[in-house]
Design a protein around this motif. Structure first.
Motif, PDB file in Angstrom:
ATOM      1  N   ASN A  30       1.076 -12.390 -16.748  1.00 15.65           N
ATOM      2  CA  ASN A  30       2.329 -11.690 -16.423  1.00 15.65           C
ATOM      3  C   ASN A  30       2.126 -10.868 -15.160  1.00 15.65           C
ATOM      4  O   ASN A  30       1.004 -10.459 -14.853  1.00 15.65           O
ATOM      5  N   ILE A  31       3.231 -10.603 -14.454  1.00 16.92           N
ATOM      6  CA  ILE A  31       3.152  -9.860 -13.199  1.00 16.92           C
ATOM      7  C   ILE A  31       4.219  -8.771 -13.198  1.00 16.92           C
ATOM      8  O   ILE A  31       5.376  -9.013 -13.556  1.00 16.92           O
ATOM      9  N   ALA A  32       3.810  -7.571 -12.792  1.00 15.80           N
ATOM     10  CA  ALA A  32       4.735  -6.457 -12.586  1.00 15.80           C
ATOM     11  C   ALA A  32       4.741  -6.115 -11.096  1.00 15.80           C
ATOM     12  O   ALA A  32       3.677  -6.012 -10.482  1.00 15.80           O
ATOM     13  N   VAL A  33       5.923  -5.951 -10.532  1.00 16.08           N
ATOM     14  CA  VAL A  33       6.077  -5.614  -9.115  1.00 16.08           C
ATOM     15  C   VAL A  33       6.462  -4.142  -9.024  1.00 16.08           C
ATOM     16  O   VAL A  33       7.434  -3.710  -9.648  1.00 16.08           O
ATOM     17  N   MET A  34       5.704  -3.388  -8.236  1.00 16.46           N
ATOM     18  CA  MET A  34       5.906  -1.937  -8.142  1.00 16.46           C
ATOM     19  C   MET A  34       6.376  -1.565  -6.746  1.00 16.46           C
ATOM     20  O   MET A  34       5.893  -2.094  -5.742  1.00 16.46           O
ATOM     21  N   TYR A  35       7.347  -0.635  -6.721  1.00 13.93           N
ATOM     22  CA  TYR A  35       7.859  -0.154  -5.433  1.00 13.93           C
ATOM     23  C   TYR A  35       8.159   1.331  -5.545  1.00 13.93           C
ATOM     24  O   TYR A  35       8.947   1.758  -6.404  1.00 13.93           O
ATOM     25  N   LEU A  36       7.527   2.124  -4.718  1.00 12.28           N
ATOM     26  CA  LEU A  36       7.791   3.555  -4.594  1.00 12.28           C
ATOM     27  C   LEU A  36       7.768   4.263  -5.955  1.00 12.28           C
ATOM     28  O   LEU A  36       8.666   5.015  -6.308  1.00 12.28           O
ATOM     29  N   GLY A  37       6.695   3.997  -6.721  1.00 13.49           N
ATOM     30  CA  GLY A  37       6.480   4.726  -7.968  1.00 13.49           C
ATOM     31  C   GLY A  37       7.112   4.126  -9.203  1.00 13.49           C
ATOM     32  O   GLY A  37       6.931   4.650 -10.304  1.00 13.49           O
ATOM     33  N   ASP A  50      12.162  -1.293   8.463  1.00 11.63           N
ATOM     34  CA  ASP A  50      11.693   0.089   8.326  1.00 11.63           C
ATOM     35  C   ASP A  50      10.375   0.156   7.560  1.00 11.63           C
ATOM     36  O   ASP A  50       9.800  -0.850   7.170  1.00 11.63           O
ATOM     37  N   ASP A  51       9.895   1.382   7.356  1.00 14.56           N
ATOM     38  CA  ASP A  51       8.657   1.621   6.622  1.00 14.56           C
ATOM     39  C   ASP A  51       8.981   2.092   5.208  1.00 14.56           C
ATOM     40  O   ASP A  51      10.133   2.386   4.871  1.00 14.56           O
ATOM     41  N   LEU A  52       7.935   2.192   4.389  1.00 15.83           N
ATOM     42  CA  LEU A  52       8.096   2.702   3.033  1.00 15.83           C
ATOM     43  C   LEU A  52       8.625   4.140   3.097  1.00 15.83           C
ATOM     44  O   LEU A  52       8.079   4.964   3.831  1.00 15.83           O
ATOM     45  N   PRO A  53       9.703   4.471   2.367  1.00 14.79           N
ATOM     46  CA  PRO A  53      10.252   5.833   2.418  1.00 14.79           C
ATOM     47  C   PRO A  53       9.266   6.881   1.919  1.00 14.79           C
ATOM     48  O   PRO A  53       8.282   6.560   1.236  1.00 14.79           O
ATOM     49  N   ASP A  54       9.528   8.124   2.251  1.00 15.07           N
ATOM     50  CA  ASP A  54       8.690   9.238   1.838  1.00 15.07           C
ATOM     51  C   ASP A  54       8.786   9.418   0.317  1.00 15.07           C
ATOM     52  O   ASP A  54       9.873   9.672  -0.207  1.00 15.07           O
ATOM     53  N   PRO A  55       7.665   9.281  -0.429  1.00 16.39           N
ATOM     54  CA  PRO A  55       7.728   9.418  -1.891  1.00 16.39           C
ATOM     55  C   PRO A  55       8.045  10.831  -2.364  1.00 16.39           C
ATOM     56  O   PRO A  55       8.368  11.026  -3.537  1.00 16.39           O
ATOM     57  N   SER A  72       0.845  -1.188   0.000  1.00 10.50           N
ATOM     58  CA  SER A  72       0.000   0.000   0.000  1.00 10.50           C
ATOM     59  C   SER A  72       0.885   1.244   0.000  1.00 10.50           C
ATOM     60  O   SER A  72       1.843   1.326   0.777  1.00 10.50           O
ATOM     61  N   GLY A  73       0.566   2.195  -0.877  1.00 12.57           N
ATOM     62  CA  GLY A  73       1.348   3.414  -0.970  1.00 12.57           C
ATOM     63  C   GLY A  73       2.431   3.392  -2.021  1.00 12.57           C
ATOM     64  O   GLY A  73       3.161   4.379  -2.178  1.00 12.57           O
ATOM     65  N   CYS A  74       2.547   2.287  -2.778  1.00 15.26           N
ATOM     66  CA  CYS A  74       3.617   2.211  -3.777  1.00 15.26           C
ATOM     67  C   CYS A  74       3.223   2.862  -5.103  1.00 15.26           C
ATOM     68  O   CYS A  74       4.068   3.047  -5.981  1.00 15.26           O
ATOM     69  N   GLY A  75       1.933   3.202  -5.286  1.00 11.24           N
ATOM     70  CA  GLY A  75       1.508   3.890  -6.506  1.00 11.24           C
ATOM     71  C   GLY A  75       0.685   3.054  -7.461  1.00 11.24           C
ATOM     72  O   GLY A  75       0.407   3.494  -8.580  1.00 11.24           O
ATOM     73  N   LYS A  76       0.244   1.871  -7.043  1.00 11.06           N
ATOM     74  CA  LYS A  76      -0.493   0.980  -7.942  1.00 11.06           C
ATOM     75  C   LYS A  76      -1.801   1.597  -8.427  1.00 11.06           C
ATOM     76  O   LYS A  76      -2.074   1.670  -9.637  1.00 11.06           O
ATOM     77  N   SER A  77      -2.631   2.034  -7.484  1.00 10.52           N
ATOM     78  CA  SER A  77      -3.935   2.608  -7.846  1.00 10.52           C
ATOM     79  C   SER A  77      -3.778   3.907  -8.624  1.00 10.52           C
ATOM     80  O   SER A  77      -4.539   4.185  -9.555  1.00 10.52           O
ATOM     81  N   THR A  78      -2.780   4.703  -8.249  1.00 10.11           N
ATOM     82  CA  THR A  78      -2.533   5.948  -8.980  1.00 10.11           C
ATOM     83  C   THR A  78      -2.157   5.654 -10.428  1.00 10.11           C
ATOM     84  O   THR A  78      -2.583   6.363 -11.343  1.00 10.11           O
ATOM     85  N   LEU A  79      -1.362   4.615 -10.640  1.00 11.72           N
ATOM     86  CA  LEU A  79      -1.000   4.216 -12.000  1.00 11.72           C
ATOM     87  C   LEU A  79      -2.241   3.826 -12.793  1.00 11.72           C
ATOM     88  O   LEU A  79      -2.426   4.262 -13.939  1.00 11.72           O
TER      89      LEU A  79
END
Length: 324
Positions: free
Chosen positions: A226-233, A278-283, A51-58
Motif C-alpha cells: 500500500n502507498i500513502a501520499v503526503m503533502y504539507l503535513g 511554485d514551491d512548497l508553501p510555508d508549513p 522533501s519537506g512534506c513531513g515524511k521523516s518527522t512522521l
C-alpha cells in the motif's frame, strides 16, 4: 484482522522561537498535522512525498524520537503516546528505525561487532560475550555481510555495506515494526535494488512490517503493498500500490507519477508531464482550504474555501480532493 500499527489524528508541531535571551514563540511549524492510517502485520506501507512534506518527522514521531502534541499511536495493541520514558525504553525492542545516511547513523569509533551488539547489551545487560558474539554473527549472516568484517570500522565499508550493518543493528532485538527512513536514497542505483531485495527477504523470514519512507516512487512500488501520499503535513491519498499507479485520484499524486521515468523511450517522449508550479508553501502558515491549491493544475473555487475530507472513493482507495 487488527493492525500492528495504527495512527490516529497524529500531530507533531515545533515552536518557532525568536530572541537571543528571552525567547518567545512567534509561530508553530506543523510538520505533521492530523495523520491517520493503519499498517497490518507482515506488510509494507510506502510513504511518499516531496522533501519537506513531513515524511521523516512522521516516522520519528511514531517511535517517539519526536514527541507528538496530540493523537494516538498504537503498536501491537499498546498506546505508545501514553507510555512513560521507562515503559518506552522496555518497549522499544518491538519497533526500530533504519536511517537515511548509513555513515551518519553509525558510530565511527565502534567496530561492526560493537555497533550490532550495542542494542543487545542495552536490552540484556552484560551477558556472556560468547552468546552476544554468536547473535552478532547470525545477524551478519542475515544481511549477507561476511563474518571476517566483524572487527572493521564503518569507514572501511562501502555505502551499501554500511546500510547492511544498520539493518543488522535494527534486527538485533527482533522487532515487529521497522521505520525505513529513505534507506536507499544515499546509495547507487545498483546497490539500491540489492538493499530493497534484502529488506523483502528479511520481511518474509521474520514477518516484519515496514513503514517505508521515500521520495522515489519506483522504489516504493517495488517493496510496498500500500502507498500513502503526503503533502504539507497531511496524507492526501492512500491506496493499494496497484490501484494508486493505475488510477491516481489526487492531482498531487498524478503530478508525482508523471515524473517517474518510463523504460520505453517512445512512451517517455509521448506522455504528458504535470509540472508543479511554485514551491512548497510555508508549513507555519499553510494555505486556506485545500493545502495543494497554490500548485494544483485542476484547482476550482471550492479549493480555496473548504478543506477537502479524506474519504473513500471506492475499493479502499482514499483521497482528500474535492474532485475525487
Amino acid at each position: 484482522m487488527s493492525a500492528l500499527l495504527r495512527v490516529e489524528d497524529l500531530r507533531v508541531h515545533f515552536p518557532i522561537l525568536k530572541g537571543a535571551i528571552f525567547q518567545r514563540r512567534v509561530a508553530v511549524l506543523k510538520a505533521v498535522d492530523g495523520v491517520s492510517f493503519a499498517l497490518q502485520a507482515g506488510e509494507t506501507l510506502g510513504l511518499v512525498g516531496e522533501s519537506g512534506c513531513g515524511k521523516s518527522t512522521l516516522g520519528r514521531g511514531i517511535i517517539r524520537l519526536y514527541q507528538p502534541v496530540s493523537g494516538q499511536i498504537t503498536i501491537d495493541g499498546e498506546d505508545v503516546v501514553a507510555m512513560s520514558a521507562d515503559e518506552l525504553k522496555h518497549k522499544r525492542a518491538g519497533f526500530q528505525m533504519i536511517f537515511q545516511d548509513p555513515y551518519a547513523s553509525l558510530n565511527p569509533r565502534m567496530t561492526v561487532f560493537d555497533i550490532i551488539a550495542e542494542p543487545l547489551y542495552t536490552a540484556w545487560g552484560r551477558r556472556d560475550r560468547n552468546v552476544v558474539k554468536r547473535n552478532v554473527l547470525e545477524l551478519m549472516d542475515s544481511v549477507s555481510l561476511a563474518r571476517k568484517f566483524i572487527r572493521r570500522y564503518p569507514h572501511e565499508f562501502s555505502g551499501g555495506q554500511r546500510q547492511r550493518i544498520a539493518i543488522a543493528r535494527a534486527l538485533a532485538l527482533k522487532p515487529k515494526l521497522i521505520i525505513c527512513d529513505e534507506p536507499v536514497s544515499a546509495l547507487d542505483v545498483s546497490i539500491q535494488s540489492q538493499i530493497l531485495n534484502l529488506l523483502i527477504e528479511l520481511q518474509r523470514e521474520f514477518n516484519l512490517s515496514y513503514l517505508f519512507i521515500s521520495h522515489d516512487l519506483s522504489a516504493v512500488k517495488h517493496i510496498s503493498q500500500n502507498i500513502a501520499v503526503m503533502y504539507l503535513g497531511k496524507i492526501v491519498e492512500l491506496a493499494s500500490c496497484e490501484e494508486l499507479f493505475r488510477a491516481p485520484q489526487h492531482p498531487y499524486t498524478q503530478a508525482l507519477l508523471s515524473a517517474v521515468p518510463y523504460p520505453d523511450p517512445r512512451q517517455e517522449r509521448q506522455r504528458r508531464r504535470i509540472l508543479l508550479r511554485d514551491d512548497l508553501p510555508d508549513p507555519t502558515c499553510p494555505p486556506r482550504g485545500c493545502r495543494f491549491n497554490t500548485r494544483c493544475h485542476k484547482v476550482v473555487d471550492k479549493c480555496y474555501r473548504d478543506e477537502p475530507l479524506f474519504k473513500d472513493v471506492g475499493g479502499k482507495h482514499f483521497s482528500a480532493c474535492h474532485l475525487s
